[in-house]
Structure formats: C-alpha cells, structure tokens
Enzyme design. Structure first.
Site: not given
Ligand code: DGL
Length: 252
Positions: A8, A181
């Site tokens: 990520d 997120h």
C-alpha cells in the site's frame, strides 16, 4: 509455507493485512507501506505504476513472494494489468474484482455508493464491474490525509460528513469503501450511514478462501516503510493498538 507480499501507499493496507493474518496466520507476510510517496491517489497512473513496480520488484527479489496482495485500490485500479505483465509468475490478488463480487452478493435496492481516491474513481474500475447497478461515486482524497495523520477531531468529522452527503442522499443500501485507508473512519461513517459497508479486506478474504488453506502453523510478519520507521510504528500503535517492529527500506 506461502510467502505473501502486501502493499500500500502507507498505513491503509494494514486494515487488510491484520484481518488476513488473523484468518490465515499460517503464512509469512511482508508488508511495505510506501509512506514516503503517500498519497498515491492524487498521482498519475504512470507514477502509480512506477512506484508500485519498485515495491513488487523488491518483494520478489528479496522475499521470494508467491502471492501479492495489492491492499490498495489506487494501485489495483491503475496498475494490476501492468504488474501482472511484469511479474507473470506471481499470483496477484487485487481489490476491485473481489470487492465488486462481494458487493453484488449483498446489495438489495440496486443502489451502491462508492468512495475512494481520485485515481480509483477516475479509473471507473468499480462502475465498470458494477454496470447493472446504479452507482454513486465520490473521490474523497482528504480522508487519506485524515487517516495518515491519525487524528479525528470534531472538525474532521464535519469534513467527513460533508464529503459523504452527496453519496448518502441517494438512498444507497451499500457503501463500498474503495480505499483501504477508509475502514479506519468507520466509527465516524457509522454516525451517518446504517447500511452495509463493504471493505477491501472482507472481499480479499473471501477471495483468499479459494486459494489458501488453514494449517496449524504460524508464520512470520515483517513490516517495512519507505519513510521513518518510528513514525510508522507509532501510527500502527495508535490506529491498531499493536506493537509491531518496523524497518525502513530504500527502494530508489
Ligand atoms: N490506501 C490506498 C487505496 O486503497 C491509497 C490511498 C492513497 O495513497 O491515496 O487507494
């Protein structure tokens, strides 16, 4: 034991990693958060491809990974095909298709909300996989900053409510959190949305159920960041209440 790379732009992919480890502790996990270059969601597709290529190359060459989990919708929506071409022998699990399948199982009133980064929304990846439904999409890049900064105050809650308004007012019963997120904002989102929330981690886990098996073994976890290790460690402590060792790596 399988070696699984999880990637990520920062801390978001940890929402996937920790859920996956809980279900399948019997693998070795190597997580890289490219915090130095976070956020990815406002970058061009080519920039995202280049950055993600460097991460996967590192994992392939240094950690001998068999499986790559792209725990980032911005990378998934812009770079999956490119990464698969570059690493043809790697089994790649991305977020878009599993999340779309998972959503289809549950949506009741045909109306789906999608919130994500600019890169993901502009790619139309979710709309293209959910063509038979009415979709209401919105790029909420500021949510990534709010999460990375790890602090929700009342002002930030107001910003989140305001951003969500144009999606929620369409009578949706399912909301895709199209950015890894965003699950860290669920307590706030829940104050204004009572329908089904679909996260990348739920979708990826249902995909992994077809690939991994349960065994009575426990693998290792290594977490890397491209920025300051102590900052990343602190973010993990604050957001996930976990004390994890973090190492810094240079990818350039
Ligand atoms: N967590 C990522 C995603 O799922 C990236 C967020 C960002 O860096 O903008 O899209």
């Amino acid at each position: 034991m399988k070696n699984i790379g999880v990637i990520d732009s920062g801390v978001g992919g940890l929402t996937v990693l920790f859920d996956v480890i809980e279900e399948y502790p019997n693998c070795n996990y190597y997580y890289i958060g490219d915090s130095k270059n976070c956020p990815y969601g406002i970058k061009s597709n080519n920039e995202i491809k280049e950055l993600s290529y460097k991460i996967v190359k590192y994992l392939k060459e240094n950690k001998n990974i068999d499986i790559l989990i792209i725990a980032c919708n911005s990378i998934s929506s812009t770079s999956t095909k490119f990464l698969q071409e570059k690493f043809p022998n790697l089994q790649i699990i991305e977020t878009i298709i599993p999340t779309s399948h998972y959503t289809k199982k549950y949506v009741k009133n045909n109306k789906i909300g999608i919130i994500a980064t600019n890169a993901t929304i502009n790619s139309h990846a979710y709309e293209n996989n959910l063509k038979e439904y009415q979709t209401f999409s919105k790029a909420c890049p500021i949510f990534v900053n709010i999460v990375e900064n790890g602090f929700i105050n009342t002002n930030e809650e107001e910003i989140i409510f305001k951003e969500l308004k144009s999606v929620l007012e369409n009578d949706i019963d399912t909301l895709i959190l199209g950015c890894t997120h965003f699950p860290l904002l669920i307590p706030t989102i829940r104050k204004v949305f009572g329908g089904r929330i679909v996260t990348s981690s739920k979708a990826i886990l249902s995909e992994l159920d077809n690939i991994l098996i349960h065994e009575n073994k426990v693998g290792n976890l290594e977490i890397y960041t491209t920025a300051e290790a102590s900052v990343f460690k602190e973010q993990i402590k604050n957001m996930f209440h976990r004390n994890e060792k973090v190492n810094k790596i240079e990818l350039d």
